[in-house]
Each structure stands twice: as C-alpha cells, then as structure tokens.
Design a protein around this motif. Structure first.
Motif, PDB file in Angstrom:
ATOM      1  N   PHE A   1       0.825  -1.209   0.000  1.00 11.12           N
ATOM      2  CA  PHE A   1       0.000   0.000   0.000  1.00 11.12           C
ATOM      3  C   PHE A   1       0.859   1.258   0.000  1.00 11.12           C
ATOM      4  CE2 PHE A   1      -2.623   3.327   2.055  1.00 11.12           C
ATOM      5  CZ  PHE A   1      -3.630   3.365   1.107  1.00 11.12           C
ATOM      6  N   GLY A   2       2.083   1.173   0.495  1.00 10.74           N
ATOM      7  CA  GLY A   2       2.965   2.338   0.465  1.00 10.74           C
ATOM      8  C   GLY A   2       3.181   2.844  -0.947  1.00 10.74           C
ATOM      9  N   LEU A   3       3.310   1.911  -1.898  1.00 10.93           N
ATOM     10  CA  LEU A   3       3.479   2.287  -3.295  1.00 10.93           C
ATOM     11  C   LEU A   3       2.215   2.956  -3.822  1.00 10.93           C
ATOM     12  CD1 LEU A   3       5.069   2.269  -5.932  1.00 10.93           C
ATOM     13  CD2 LEU A   3       4.178  -0.054  -6.353  1.00 10.93           C
ATOM     14  N   VAL A   4       1.056   2.397  -3.496  1.00 17.55           N
ATOM     15  CA  VAL A   4      -0.223   2.980  -3.905  1.00 17.55           C
ATOM     16  C   VAL A   4      -0.357   4.397  -3.353  1.00 17.55           C
ATOM     17  CG1 VAL A   4      -2.739   2.770  -3.732  1.00 17.55           C
ATOM     18  CG2 VAL A   4      -1.336   0.726  -4.076  1.00 17.55           C
ATOM     19  N   LEU A   5       0.020   4.561  -2.116  1.00 17.37           N
ATOM     20  CA  LEU A   5      -0.073   5.867  -1.463  1.00 17.37           C
ATOM     21  C   LEU A   5       0.845   6.879  -2.153  1.00 17.37           C
ATOM     22  CD1 LEU A   5      -1.400   7.276   0.951  1.00 17.37           C
ATOM     23  CD2 LEU A   5       0.544   6.560   2.341  1.00 17.37           C
ATOM     24  N   HIS A   6       2.033   6.450  -2.506  1.00 17.76           N
ATOM     25  CA  HIS A   6       2.973   7.329  -3.189  1.00 17.76           C
ATOM     26  C   HIS A   6       2.411   7.787  -4.536  1.00 17.76           C
ATOM     27  CE1 HIS A   6       6.804   8.977  -4.551  1.00 17.76           C
ATOM     28  NE2 HIS A   6       6.656   8.286  -5.680  1.00 17.76           N
ATOM     29  N   VAL A   7       1.871   6.844  -5.299  1.00 23.06           N
ATOM     30  CA  VAL A   7       1.305   7.177  -6.608  1.00 23.06           C
ATOM     31  C   VAL A   7       0.116   8.114  -6.452  1.00 23.06           C
ATOM     32  CG1 VAL A   7       0.116   6.237  -8.633  1.00 23.06           C
ATOM     33  CG2 VAL A   7       2.110   5.053  -7.687  1.00 23.06           C
ATOM     34  N   PHE A   8      -0.725   7.837  -5.463  1.00 23.71           N
ATOM     35  CA  PHE A   8      -1.912   8.671  -5.213  1.00 23.71           C
ATOM     36  C   PHE A   8      -1.521  10.106  -4.885  1.00 23.71           C
ATOM     37  CE2 PHE A   8      -4.915  10.557  -2.217  1.00 23.71           C
ATOM     38  CZ  PHE A   8      -6.121  10.420  -2.897  1.00 23.71           C
ATOM     39  N   ARG A   9      -0.561  10.261  -3.992  1.00 22.39           N
ATOM     40  CA  ARG A   9      -0.150  11.610  -3.588  1.00 22.39           C
ATOM     41  C   ARG A   9       0.504  12.353  -4.743  1.00 22.39           C
ATOM     42  NH1 ARG A   9       3.734  11.803   0.699  1.00 22.39           N
ATOM     43  NH2 ARG A   9       2.931  13.824   1.342  1.00 22.39           N
ATOM     44  N   PHE A  10       1.291  11.643  -5.530  1.00 20.86           N
ATOM     45  CA  PHE A  10       1.937  12.274  -6.683  1.00 20.86           C
ATOM     46  C   PHE A  10       0.894  12.733  -7.699  1.00 20.86           C
ATOM     47  CE2 PHE A  10       3.696  11.978 -10.993  1.00 20.86           C
ATOM     48  CZ  PHE A  10       4.792  12.817 -10.881  1.00 20.86           C
ATOM     49  N   ALA A  11      -0.084  11.854  -7.980  1.00 24.28           N
ATOM     50  CA  ALA A  11      -1.098  12.180  -8.986  1.00 24.28           C
ATOM     51  C   ALA A  11      -1.964  13.349  -8.543  1.00 24.28           C
ATOM     52  CB  ALA A  11      -1.964  10.954  -9.263  1.00 24.28           C
ATOM     53  N   THR A  12      -2.406  13.349  -7.294  1.00 20.40           N
ATOM     54  CA  THR A  12      -3.282  14.424  -6.835  1.00 20.40           C
ATOM     55  C   THR A  12      -2.552  15.758  -6.763  1.00 20.40           C
ATOM     56  OG1 THR A  12      -2.829  13.774  -4.528  1.00 20.40           O
ATOM     57  CG2 THR A  12      -4.845  12.924  -5.551  1.00 20.40           C
ATOM     58  N   SER A  13      -1.264  15.729  -6.421  1.00 20.49           N
ATOM     59  CA  SER A  13      -0.504  16.988  -6.357  1.00 20.49           C
ATOM     60  C   SER A  13      -0.249  17.543  -7.753  1.00 20.49           C
ATOM     61  CB  SER A  13       0.813  16.776  -5.620  1.00 20.49           C
ATOM     62  OG  SER A  13       1.658  15.873  -6.316  1.00 20.49           O
ATOM     63  N   LYS A  14       0.040  16.662  -8.710  1.00 20.64           N
ATOM     64  CA  LYS A  14       0.311  17.119 -10.073  1.00 20.64           C
ATOM     65  C   LYS A  14      -0.961  17.582 -10.773  1.00 20.64           C
ATOM     66  CE  LYS A  14       4.752  16.537 -10.259  1.00 20.64           C
ATOM     67  NZ  LYS A  14       5.658  17.706 -10.423  1.00 20.64           N
ATOM     68  N   LEU A  15      -2.080  16.900 -10.486  1.00 20.19           N
ATOM     69  CA  LEU A  15      -3.345  17.253 -11.137  1.00 20.19           C
ATOM     70  C   LEU A  15      -4.098  18.342 -10.383  1.00 20.19           C
ATOM     71  CD1 LEU A  15      -4.569  13.656 -12.073  1.00 20.19           C
ATOM     72  CD2 LEU A  15      -3.527  15.357 -13.597  1.00 20.19           C
ATOM     73  N   HIS A  16      -3.615  18.680  -9.170  1.00 18.24           N
ATOM     74  CA  HIS A  16      -4.250  19.712  -8.334  1.00 18.24           C
ATOM     75  C   HIS A  16      -5.734  19.390  -8.093  1.00 18.24           C
ATOM     76  CE1 HIS A  16      -0.663  22.197  -8.644  1.00 18.24           C
ATOM     77  NE2 HIS A  16      -0.660  21.975  -9.940  1.00 18.24           N
ATOM     78  N   VAL A  17      -5.977  18.145  -7.676  1.00 18.48           N
ATOM     79  CA  VAL A  17      -7.333  17.727  -7.343  1.00 18.48           C
ATOM     80  C   VAL A  17      -7.378  17.317  -5.888  1.00 18.48           C
ATOM     81  CG1 VAL A  17      -7.894  17.028  -9.690  1.00 18.48           C
ATOM     82  CG2 VAL A  17      -6.894  15.357  -8.111  1.00 18.48           C
ATOM     83  N   ASP A  18      -8.587  17.208  -5.366  1.00 17.94           N
ATOM     84  CA  ASP A  18      -8.805  16.856  -3.971  1.00 17.94           C
ATOM     85  C   ASP A  18      -9.797  15.704  -3.943  1.00 17.94           C
ATOM     86  OD1 ASP A  18      -8.349  17.433  -1.147  1.00 17.94           O
ATOM     87  OD2 ASP A  18     -10.457  18.031  -1.109  1.00 17.94           O
TER      88      ASP A  18
END
Length: 341
Positions: free
Chosen positions: A321-338
C-alpha cells in the motif's frame, strides 16, 4: 425557546469570523440563537464577538474559556456542557465557515418534512487563499434514510460536524472523545444508530476552507491509534449491519485517510506505520473477510471510488500500500485535485 441553537467555536479567526457572523444573521431562517465559544484567542476574535453581542444581545450567548483547550473536541464539549444550547435543534459551525443564505432554512425544512432527527447537507472544499473549489461532497444521497438502512450508506456520510442539524434530544449526553483527529466519527455514528430517520439536502450549503497548517498536516501518530482503537470498540459493540458498516468505516478512515495524514507528517515513520496498520486489520478484523461491505461486488456499486477502495484493501494484504499511497499523492498533487473517499 429558539427552534435552532447555532454553536460557533473560534480560535484566532479575526480574518474570518466577522464574515461568518454576517452570513449567519443574514439567513432566511431567523428562529435561532447563537452560542459563541472563544478558545482564548490572542488576536481580535474576542473583540469581534463582543461587538456582535452588542448588536444582538438577546440572541447571542458567549462562552470565553479561561485557558486554551487545544483541541476542537474539548471546545465543543465545553459548549455541550454549558447548558446554553436550548434550541429544539442545534448545529455546530466553525468560525471560518462560509454558509449560503438558505443554510438553516433548508436543513430545518428537511428535518421537519421527513420527521428526521438529523439533517445533513452537501458542501464543497475551497482553497482559503485562492478561493478555488477543490471538490463537492455529500451529493446524490437519498432525501431521507430510515434507520437501520439496508446498505452501507452510513459509512460514506462525511464525518465533520458542521454540515449537520441535530435534534438536541437525540444528541443527548454524547460528548466528543479527547483526541485530535477523528474525534467526531464514533460519537456521530452512535447518534445515527439511535435515530429513526436521517434527511439529506443535495444542495451545497456550506463552504469548507482548506487552510495550510491545519491539523491534517500535523496529525500525531498517537491520535491516529486512539481513533483506531475507538473504532474497534465501536465495532465490537455493534451487531448485524451496523457492525459491517463500522468495519468499512475503519478501513476508510484508518487504512486510507489516516495513512494519508501519516504520509504528510514528517515525524511519522510511514513504512512502520503502514506495517502496524496492516497488523491491526489482520489481528482485530481478520482482514474484514466477514464484512460483505468490503467485498468487491458491494464496493463496485460505488463506481470508481468503490473499485479503488477494493484495490487499496488488496494492496494492504500484499503489503504494497505504500506504493499505492505514493502514486496517489503524486497524482493528486500534479493534477491539483482533492479526492475524498
């Protein structure tokens, strides 16, 4: 006695409180009084409160705490213990909330129309500095929900207290537990269990300001585990559909929401935290295998978010899940979504 008591808690909110109070006293529904609780602010918050009390001396009651209590749960409990909540209904607001003119009217109308003891409205999340809308939440719920429900709907009700109108007698002697995160979740859930019906308003009536430096970015690990243990106690005390609902709530809050907060706190060893979380799920919930609400078929009914939840559960089981969390945080920060589950 007023029909509604509005409870506003405030700390260091000189830049927001005046506008919040203006929006409140401009409401289309005026059968309310107001309890203002100041948690020892050091800015102009108290001065603003006293100025408004001069305008509405018969409708505003004040509670100036003698020392800073340091957490929202203690401040709200001080209001609940004050004996100053005398409305048939009451609602908590934060002093930096922005509300629509029909906020009280639409919540009250829904509660009366459906003979509901709780009324909940949709809201949006807005960046405090830019005013940019990040997302809308609590849309698409039924107009009224009989308790107990026959599905997992209660697990997806947002947990913040500020978009909920409560029948005062239903809330009763309930008090918020004394930790800093998730303190409202179990308390509100145990009130839902006692209700006969919940009403939902599909309109966005309140705007939650997302500000930097909030408790979300500095959540202590100790508070996360206090929250987790309280959910486990609630799970153990429930039967049937409510027990399955609490299992799903535990995964949503501890497995995902608190993992995100842990990732945002540099003082938390994220790898170790996720390991402890996996062990907690395995030891206390047997990986939720007995909960039908955490099966793929049930979660898939919620579309993309439901499938994502199931994928997160699978990731926990195989310790990635750490990998999933990393991808999630990266995607939301780059896409500027919440994205909220």
């Amino acid at each position: 006695m007023p029909e509604i008591t509005v409870v506003i808690t405030a700390y260091q909110l000189e830049h927001y409180l005046d506008q919040c109070l203006k929006e409140l006293f401009d409401q289309t529904f005026q059968d309310f009084d107001l309890l203002l609780v100041d948690d020892c602010s050091k800015d102009r918050t108290r001065e603003i409160i006293e100025q408004w009390k001069l305008k509405y001396p018969e409708r505003i009651k004040t509670l100036f705490l003698q020392k800073n209590l340091g957490m929202p749960s203690k401040t709200r409990n001080a209001a609940l213990d004050s004996g100053l909540i005398d409305g048939r209904y009451f609602v908590f607001l934060d002093g930096d909330d922005a509300i629509e003119p029909f906020f009280l009217e639409k919540l009250h109308t829904a509660a009366v129309k459906y003979n509901a003891q709780v009324a909940i409205c949709a809201y949006d999340r807005v960046e405090a500095e830019s005013g940019r809308r990040l997302c809308e939440e609590m849309k698409g719920f039924p107009a009224a929900l009989d308790i107990p429900p026959n599905n997992d709907i209660l697990a997806f009700v947002n947990t913040s207290p500020w978009n909920k109108l409560w029948e005062t007698s239903l809330f009763g002697d309930g008090r918020f537990p004394l930790f800093k995160v998730g303190e409202e979740v179990v308390l509100q859930f145990t009130r839902y269990v006692k209700a006969r019906r919940i009403a939902f308003v599909d309109d966005v009536l309140i705007h939650y300001r997302v500000r930097e430096g909030s408790v979300i970015s500095n959540t202590p690990e100790e508070s996360i585990w206090q929250f987790a243990n309280e959910l486990k106690s609630c799970y153990d005390s429930q039967n049937d559909i409510f027990r399955e609902t609490v299992a799903l709530m535990t995964f949503l809050h501890i497995g995902i929401s608190m993992a995100l907060r842990a990732a945002d706190n540099p003082d938390i060893d994220l790898k170790n935290h996720l390991k402890k979380t996996s062990e907690f799920f395995k030891r206390e919930f047997a990986w939720f295998r007995t909960s039908r609400f955490l099966k793929f078929r049930s979660l898939a009914k919620h579309g993309f978010k439901g499938v994502a939840l199931w994928a997160c559960l699978c990731a926990y089981r195989v310790r990635c899940f750490g990998l999933v969390l990393h991808v999630f945080r990266f995607a939301t920060s780059k896409l500027h979504v919440d994205i909220k589950f």
